[in-house]
Design a protein around this motif. Structure first.
Motif, PDB file in Angstrom:
ATOM      1  N   ILE A  94       0.839  -1.203   0.000  1.00  0.00           N
ATOM      2  CA  ILE A  94       0.000   0.000   0.000  1.00  0.00           C
ATOM      3  C   ILE A  94       0.873   1.252   0.000  1.00  0.00           C
ATOM      4  O   ILE A  94       0.631   2.201  -0.760  1.00  0.00           O
ATOM      5  CB  ILE A  94      -0.947  -0.002   1.216  1.00  0.00           C
ATOM      6  N   GLN A  95       1.912   1.252   0.824  1.00  0.00           N
ATOM      7  CA  GLN A  95       2.786   2.430   0.924  1.00  0.00           C
ATOM      8  C   GLN A  95       3.507   2.702  -0.389  1.00  0.00           C
ATOM      9  O   GLN A  95       3.595   3.855  -0.833  1.00  0.00           O
ATOM     10  CB  GLN A  95       3.790   2.220   2.060  1.00  0.00           C
ATOM     11  N   VAL A  96       4.014   1.640  -1.023  1.00  0.00           N
ATOM     12  CA  VAL A  96       4.731   1.819  -2.288  1.00  0.00           C
ATOM     13  C   VAL A  96       3.784   2.297  -3.376  1.00  0.00           C
ATOM     14  O   VAL A  96       4.090   3.235  -4.131  1.00  0.00           O
ATOM     15  CB  VAL A  96       5.418   0.503  -2.716  1.00  0.00           C
ATOM     16  N   MET A  97       2.609   1.675  -3.468  1.00  0.00           N
ATOM     17  CA  MET A  97       1.675   2.051  -4.524  1.00  0.00           C
ATOM     18  C   MET A  97       1.105   3.455  -4.313  1.00  0.00           C
ATOM     19  O   MET A  97       0.806   4.151  -5.286  1.00  0.00           O
ATOM     20  CB  MET A  97       0.544   1.026  -4.626  1.00  0.00           C
ATOM     21  N   ASP A  98       0.990   3.877  -3.064  1.00  0.00           N
ATOM     22  CA  ASP A  98       0.524   5.246  -2.810  1.00  0.00           C
ATOM     23  C   ASP A  98       1.537   6.279  -3.294  1.00  0.00           C
ATOM     24  O   ASP A  98       1.168   7.428  -3.582  1.00  0.00           O
ATOM     25  CB  ASP A  98       0.242   5.453  -1.315  1.00  0.00           C
ATOM     26  N   LEU A  99       2.802   5.885  -3.396  1.00  0.00           N
ATOM     27  CA  LEU A  99       3.820   6.791  -3.947  1.00  0.00           C
ATOM     28  C   LEU A  99       3.611   6.996  -5.443  1.00  0.00           C
ATOM     29  O   LEU A  99       3.989   8.036  -5.993  1.00  0.00           O
ATOM     30  CB  LEU A  99       5.224   6.220  -3.703  1.00  0.00           C
ATOM     31  N   VAL A 100       3.015   5.995  -6.101  1.00  0.00           N
ATOM     32  CA  VAL A 100       2.793   6.048  -7.552  1.00  0.00           C
ATOM     33  C   VAL A 100       1.374   6.524  -7.873  1.00  0.00           C
ATOM     34  O   VAL A 100       1.132   7.143  -8.904  1.00  0.00           O
ATOM     35  CB  VAL A 100       3.025   4.662  -8.190  1.00  0.00           C
ATOM     36  N   ALA A 101       0.440   6.225  -6.997  1.00  0.00           N
ATOM     37  CA  ALA A 101      -0.990   6.476  -7.237  1.00  0.00           C
ATOM     38  C   ALA A 101      -1.268   7.931  -7.596  1.00  0.00           C
ATOM     39  O   ALA A 101      -0.504   8.829  -7.226  1.00  0.00           O
ATOM     40  CB  ALA A 101      -1.790   6.062  -6.004  1.00  0.00           C
ATOM     41  N   PRO A 102      -2.414   8.144  -8.310  1.00  0.00           N
ATOM     42  CA  PRO A 102      -3.383   7.126  -8.731  1.00  0.00           C
ATOM     43  C   PRO A 102      -2.901   6.317  -9.935  1.00  0.00           C
ATOM     44  O   PRO A 102      -2.241   6.841 -10.825  1.00  0.00           O
ATOM     45  CB  PRO A 102      -4.623   7.949  -9.083  1.00  0.00           C
TER      46      PRO A 102
END
Length: 253
Positions: free
Chosen positions: A98-106
């Motif tokens: 979740i933390q890694v993908m929130d860096l890329v999101a959306p």
């Protein structure tokens, strides 16, 4: 099999809950970086594949390898059974994902009609059929969804879709943005690679303008049987056939 300009990094999603030191591998995706073709190949290993284990261990499901012996045992199981070399490992648990993908999101993901209800259940997300811009928590639920559609077969496809879409978004960023993102993501991961090795792979991918060349799944259709062994529902693969498929995906003809 090994080639000078091909690097195989195993991406391991760990099914670890609070209080657990190590758990089974919820997902296993081989990320192969090929500098000859400037392509990246993503290959999922189905967690229910029933394969031989090293030493005194009996054959079992592949996802038990990480729980029993960590990265080194899982690497050995893959190398022994599928005839390719693993050059490094990156492990992430649910919170780290979740933390890694929130860096890329959306990150944009296209939902099918039968996926929408599952994704929205118990939430106020209001996701809809078609393309949705998702955050880390939503991407985790999407990547772990297996109770709709074709169970784990479709689930591994969703996991590769998340990685592909995230990668395609990162490719549009500036070098500084990507470097900052990588440095922010590293504390969320467990790996046997050094920070400098990881950054060198990042620069290799950027310098060569690499793209995702293909995404695959093992076992390949028609190369396994579904069986019940010791009370476990498992997939028993033809190891020779799947080794040949994997080697062709990674190294070419």
């Amino acid at each position: 099999m090994k080639a000078p300009k091909v690097t195989n990094i195993l991406l391991i999603g760990e099914d670890r809950r609070g209080g657990e030191i190590r758990a089974r591998s919820d997902s296993m995706i081989l990320c192969s970086i090929n500098e000859d073709t400037n392509k990246i190949t993503l290959t999922s290993f189905m967690r229910d594949m029933y394969v031989p284990f090293p030493g005194d261990y009996l054959p079992s499901r592949m996802n038990h390898a990480f729980a029993w012996g960590g990265m080194s045992m899982l690497d050995q199981v893959i190398e022994d059974n599928f005839g390719i070399t693993i050059d490094g490992n990156v492990v992430v648990d649910f919170q780290g994902f979740i933390q890694v993908m929130d860096l890329v999101a959306p990150v944009e993901i296209e939902l099918k009609d039968y996926e929408v209800g599952y994704m929205n259940r118990g939430t106020t997300w209001g996701l809809h059929e078609g393309v949705n811009a998702m955050n880390g928590e939503q991407l985790l639920k999407y990547a772990r969804m297996r109770h709709v559609g074709q169970a784990d077969w479709e689930r591994t496809e969703r996991q590769r879709t998340v990685l592909t879409q995230a990668f395609n978004k990162v490719r549009t960023m500036s070098l500084k943005e990507i470097t900052d993102l990588a440095e922010a993501a590293l504390p969320c991961l467990t790996t046997d690679l050094s920070n400098s090795e990881i950054m060198s792979y990042v620069y290799t991918v950027l310098r060569n303008r690499m793209t995702i060349g293909g995404t695959y799944r093992l076992p390949v259709e028609g190369t396994y049987t579904a069986e019940i062994i010791y009370g476990m529902d498992v997939l028993v693969p033809d190891l020779q056939a799947n080794s040949e498929y994997l080697q062709q995906y990674i190294y070419g003809e």
